[in-house]
Scaffold this motif. Structure first.
Motif, PDB file in Angstrom:
ATOM      1  N   THR A   5       0.840  -1.201   0.000  1.00  0.00           N
ATOM      2  CA  THR A   5       0.000   0.000   0.000  1.00  0.00           C
ATOM      3  C   THR A   5       0.873   1.248   0.000  1.00  0.00           C
ATOM      4  N   ALA A   6       1.952   1.215   0.754  1.00  0.00           N
ATOM      5  CA  ALA A   6       2.864   2.364   0.814  1.00  0.00           C
ATOM      6  C   ALA A   6       3.458   2.673  -0.556  1.00  0.00           C
ATOM      7  N   SER A   7       3.851   1.648  -1.280  1.00  0.00           N
ATOM      8  CA  SER A   7       4.449   1.847  -2.606  1.00  0.00           C
ATOM      9  C   SER A   7       3.477   2.525  -3.563  1.00  0.00           C
ATOM     10  N   VAL A   8       2.239   2.058  -3.560  1.00  0.00           N
ATOM     11  CA  VAL A   8       1.233   2.620  -4.455  1.00  0.00           C
ATOM     12  C   VAL A   8       0.903   4.062  -4.054  1.00  0.00           C
ATOM     13  N   ALA A   9       0.749   4.301  -2.763  1.00  0.00           N
ATOM     14  CA  ALA A   9       0.412   5.654  -2.298  1.00  0.00           C
ATOM     15  C   ALA A   9       1.540   6.642  -2.593  1.00  0.00           C
ATOM     16  N   LEU A  10       2.777   6.236  -2.343  1.00  0.00           N
ATOM     17  CA  LEU A  10       3.902   7.132  -2.624  1.00  0.00           C
ATOM     18  C   LEU A  10       4.020   7.383  -4.121  1.00  0.00           C
ATOM     19  N   ALA A  11       3.783   6.381  -4.935  1.00  0.00           N
ATOM     20  CA  ALA A  11       3.809   6.572  -6.390  1.00  0.00           C
ATOM     21  C   ALA A  11       2.772   7.607  -6.815  1.00  0.00           C
ATOM     22  N   GLY A  12       1.583   7.532  -6.243  1.00  0.00           N
ATOM     23  CA  GLY A  12       0.550   8.511  -6.543  1.00  0.00           C
ATOM     24  C   GLY A  12       0.944   9.906  -6.114  1.00  0.00           C
TER      25      GLY A  12
END
Length: 176
Positions: free
Chosen positions: A48-55
Motif C-alpha cells: 500500500t505504501a508503494s502505491v500511495a507514494l507513487a501517486g
C-alpha cells in the motif's frame, strides 16, 4: 510460524515470504523478526505504501512541487497509514530531510483523535514515532484546520469520514 519460516528458509532459501492479514499488533513484529532471515514483504504495510507514494510522486510532477515540502494528514494509523508514512520518510530523506524532519510532516487521526504524545492511553510501537507535541484534537475536521496539510490520505475502515465539508476544505488549502 517459526517452524514454517525455518522450513521455507531451509527448503526454499531464495523464496520471498509475503505476510498478509496478521493485524497491526502482529504484522510489524513478525516483519521485523523474520525479514532479516528471509526476504519478507507485508502487502498491507509495504505494498500500500508503494502505491500511495507513487501517486503522491506523480501528483508532484504535475504540480512542480517537492516531496520534502509536503505535509501529510492520514485518516487511520494502522499498518497501511504508518507504512505509507515510513516510506514517505525514506523518500523525503533522499531529498535531504532528516528522518525526524520527515516524520514531523506526517500527521495521523485515528479512532482516538489526533496522534499526539499527551493523549490518553498507551501509544502502540508503530505509531509512537509519529506522535507530535501538539494539543489533542478529537476529530478529523479539527486536525485538518490545525495541520493544514498538502495531502489528505485515507487508510481507514471508518465510513463517512471524508465528508463533503472535509473534501471542500482540503481543496481550499490546495488552491491557496
Amino acid at each position: 510460524l517459526e517452524e514454517f519460516v525455518s522450513a521455507v528458509q531451509s527448503n526454499f532459501p531464495k523464496a520471498l515470504l509475503q505476510w498478509e492479514d496478521f493485524g497491526n499488533t502482529n504484522a510489524f513484529r513478525l516483519l521485523g523478526k523474520y525479514q532479516p532471515r528471509l526476504p519478507s514483504f507485508n502487502d498491507d504495510i509495504q505494498g500500500t505504501a508503494s502505491v500511495a507514494l507513487a501517486g503522491l510522486l506523480a501528483s508532484l510532477r504535475i504540480t512542480g512541487q517537492r516531496l520534502r515540502d509536503q505535509k501529510l494528514l492520514f485518516l487511520g494509523a494502522g499498518e497501511a497509514s504508518t507504512g505509507i508514512a515510513s516510506l514517505f520518510v525514506t523518500a523525503a530523506c533522499a531529498e535531504g530531510l532528516t528522518a525526524a524532519e520527515a516524520r514531523a510532516r506526517c500527521w495521523f487521526v485515528d479512532t482516538n483523535g489526533l496522534l499526539v504524545r499527551n493523549r490518553p492511553g498507551p501509544l502502540p510501537e508503530h505509531k509512537a514515532p509519529f506522535a507530535h507535541d501538539h494539543p489533542y484534537l478529537a476529530t478529523l475536521g479539527e486536525a485538518l484546520e490545525a495541520v493544514r496539510p498538502t495531502a489528505l490520505i485515507g487508510a481507514s475502515g471508518v465510513p463517512r469520514t471524508f465528508t463533503r465539508e472535509i473534501v471542500a476544505r482540503m481543496a481550499e488549502f490546495i488552491r491557496s
